[in-house]
Design an enzyme around this catalytic site. Sequence first.
Site, PDB file in Angstrom:
ATOM      1  N   ASN A  93      -7.098  -9.705  -3.830  1.00 12.39           N
ATOM      2  CA  ASN A  93      -5.752  -9.141  -3.213  1.00 12.39           C
ATOM      3  C   ASN A  93      -4.666  -8.535  -4.402  1.00 12.39           C
ATOM      4  O   ASN A  93      -4.005  -7.735  -3.924  1.00 12.39           O
ATOM      5  CB  ASN A  93      -5.016 -10.187  -2.749  1.00 12.39           C
ATOM      6  N   TYR A 159      -2.872   5.441  -6.254  1.00 14.45           N
ATOM      7  CA  TYR A 159      -3.045   4.457  -5.614  1.00 14.45           C
ATOM      8  C   TYR A 159      -3.935   4.681  -4.348  1.00 14.45           C
ATOM      9  O   TYR A 159      -4.752   3.972  -3.713  1.00 14.45           O
ATOM     10  CB  TYR A 159      -1.571   3.826  -4.913  1.00 14.45           C
TER      11      TYR A 159
END
Length: 273
Positions: A93, A159
Site C-alpha cells: 500500500n 507517479y
Amino acid sequence: MQFDDLRGKRVLITGASGGLGAGMAKAFAAQGAKVLLHYRSREAGAQRVLQQIQTAGGKGALFYADLRSEMALERLVSEAWRKWDGIDILVNNAGIVLKASMLDAGSVYWDDVLNINLRAPYLLSRAVVKRMIAAEIAGVIINNSSIHAKKSVENFSAYAASKAGLESLTEVMALEWAKHGIRVNAVAPGVVPVERTHVALKAAEGQWLPHLPLQRYGLVEEIANLTLFLSSDVSAWTTGQSYVADGGMTARMDMPKRPQPELPVLPDEIDEV
C-alpha cells in the site's frame, strides 16, 4: 460484509500509519486477521491505528522500515514472519505522490517515487513469496495502484509511470506465481479523502464532483472492502487483474486540468500516503 476465511490470516500492510493503509488494517483486523502494520516516519499514527485495533479486540503489531533500503525490506519480512510464523497476505500500500512538471522535477525526484511505488513492492513481494513457497502457503498479494496508471494528467509523470509499472508487474507476478497457488491483484482507487486531504478536497468539490458520475468522493472503507474481497477465497479464481474504484471517473475519460505546482520538496521530506 463478513469473510470468514480471513480469520486468523497473517496480513502485512505497508504504509499503515494512516489513510488507506490504516483503513485496510482495521478492516482486516475486524475480520479476525492478525495485522502487521508497517510505517516509516509516522510512528504516532501507526501507534494510534494499533491501539484502535487492539481496543476493538483485534490483533496487531508494528514494524518500522524505510522501503528505499533493500536490507530494510528483508529485515521487515524476517521480523514479520517471525512474529506470527508466516505471512498469508501482503498488501503493498505504501506510496508517495510527487506533483511537479517534468522540467522542474529532476532524476532525484523521479528515482524516489519509483523506488517507493514500484521497486519496493517488487523487492518486498519477492522476499515474501520465497518464504511462502518454502512454507507451502497459498498466499495473496494486493498492490495498491491508482487511476493514474490508466489515465493521468499534467505534473504526475513519475507517479503515473510508477503505478502503470505496478499494474504490469501485478500481471507478471500473477503469471509466475500461479503455479504455487499465489494470487496477485491490484486495486486502483480514484479520489478518496484521507486525513491529510479532507480539507483540500472539501474546498475543491466544485472542481472534482462534476467529473464523478456518482457525484461523491470514495470512502476509505470502500477501498478496504475491495481489498478484503480480493484477499478472500470468495475471489479464489481471480488473479492478475486491476480493479478500479473511482465513482465512474475514468469511464467518463474526463479529468480536470491541473495548474502547475511549485517546485516539490526534497525526497527525504516526503512521507508515505
